[in-house]
Design an enzyme around this catalytic site. Structure first.
Site, PDB file in Angstrom:
ATOM      1  N   GLY A 238       0.828  -1.194   0.000  1.00  0.00           N
ATOM      2  CA  GLY A 238       0.000   0.000   0.000  1.00  0.00           C
ATOM      3  C   GLY A 238       0.862   1.243   0.000  1.00  0.00           C
ATOM      4  O   GLY A 238       2.076   1.186  -0.063  1.00  0.00           O
ATOM      5  N   ASP A 239       0.214   2.381   0.086  1.00  0.00           N
ATOM      6  CA  ASP A 239       0.945   3.634   0.067  1.00  0.00           C
ATOM      7  C   ASP A 239       1.042   4.203   1.472  1.00  0.00           C
ATOM      8  O   ASP A 239       2.080   4.120   2.112  1.00  0.00           O
ATOM      9  CB  ASP A 239       0.254   4.615  -0.879  1.00  0.00           C
ATOM     10  CG  ASP A 239       1.063   5.870  -1.123  1.00  0.00           C
ATOM     11  OD1 ASP A 239       2.271   5.862  -0.852  1.00  0.00           O
ATOM     12  OD2 ASP A 239       0.478   6.863  -1.579  1.00  0.00           O
ATOM     13  N   ILE A 240      -0.058   4.753   1.976  1.00  0.00           N
ATOM     14  CA  ILE A 240      -0.038   5.332   3.317  1.00  0.00           C
ATOM     15  C   ILE A 240      -1.409   5.107   3.948  1.00  0.00           C
ATOM     16  O   ILE A 240      -2.427   5.075   3.255  1.00  0.00           O
ATOM     17  CB  ILE A 240       0.330   6.833   3.262  1.00  0.00           C
ATOM     18  CG1 ILE A 240       0.621   7.376   4.658  1.00  0.00           C
ATOM     19  CG2 ILE A 240      -0.739   7.630   2.551  1.00  0.00           C
ATOM     20  CD1 ILE A 240       1.273   8.750   4.645  1.00  0.00           C
ATOM     21  N   THR A 241      -1.413   4.931   5.240  1.00  0.00           N
ATOM     22  CA  THR A 241      -2.663   4.723   5.959  1.00  0.00           C
ATOM     23  C   THR A 241      -2.576   5.406   7.303  1.00  0.00           C
ATOM     24  O   THR A 241      -1.506   5.854   7.706  1.00  0.00           O
ATOM     25  CB  THR A 241      -2.979   3.216   6.116  1.00  0.00           C
ATOM     26  OG1 THR A 241      -4.319   3.071   6.563  1.00  0.00           O
ATOM     27  CG2 THR A 241      -2.025   2.537   7.081  1.00  0.00           C
TER      28      THR A 241
ATOM     29  N   CYS B 228      -5.339   4.983   1.229  1.00  0.00           N
ATOM     30  CA  CYS B 228      -5.273   3.815   0.340  1.00  0.00           C
ATOM     31  C   CYS B 228      -4.941   4.207  -1.103  1.00  0.00           C
ATOM     32  O   CYS B 228      -5.188   3.446  -2.025  1.00  0.00           O
ATOM     33  CB  CYS B 228      -6.571   3.013   0.391  1.00  0.00           C
ATOM     34  SG  CYS B 228      -7.019   2.462   2.050  1.00  0.00           S
TER      35      CYS B 228
END
Length: 152
Positions: free
Chosen positions: A9-12, A109
């Site tokens: 994923g990227d960032i959460t 997301c």
């Protein structure tokens, strides 16, 4: 603060007011199908939301559970799962009473055209997190035909 981790994923965002469920299951004892596992987790969340008269749903091609709020699709539960030798890791993050402003600092997301919401925002009141945990446990046990012991 931001922490770089190896989970895809990227960032959460994870913080107070969310339920982070990281089930550790040996899928050899259930079914060896990651897609079915993810769909079962999504259905667990959808069933939990229905207890609060919230219509949760999935969107083809998008992982997670969504709701419609003010004619906009918003994510209420994010998923990030992994399995090694059919043992599951990671899981889901259900927004109950979080401070939603944190999501303004990221593109959750990696999805730019949809928002984020919470149970408390949809119900316009603070939600008893222990109550929703009990509902979630019950629905998880039902989805996976498993006997769980609830401990708060």
């Amino acid at each position: 603060e931001f922490f770089k981790i190896n989970r895809g994923g990227d960032i959460t965002f994870h913080g107070p007011g969310q339920i982070m469920g990281y089930p550790i299951l040996d899928l050899d004892n259930f079914f060896t199908d990651i897609n079915l596992y993810l769909r079962s987790l999504e259905n667990t969340i959808i069933d939990t939301l229905s207890f609060y008269d919230i219509l949760g749903f999935t969107i083809k091609g998008e992982t997670g559970v969504w709701v419609e709020n003010l004619n906009e699709y918003k994510k209420i539960c994010a998923f990030g799962i992994r399995a090694s030798r059919w043992v599951t890791m990671h899981g889901f993050c259900l927004n109950i009473n979080p401070e939603l402003n944190y999501f303004n600092n990221i593109i959750p997301c990696g999805i730019k055209d949809k928002g984020v919401t919470s149970v408390s925002e949809l119900k316009n009141s603070k939600i008893n997190i222990n109550e929703i945990k009990e509902v979630l446990y019950k629905n998880f046990a039902q989805s996976f035909e498993a006997e769980l012991v609830y401990e708060n």
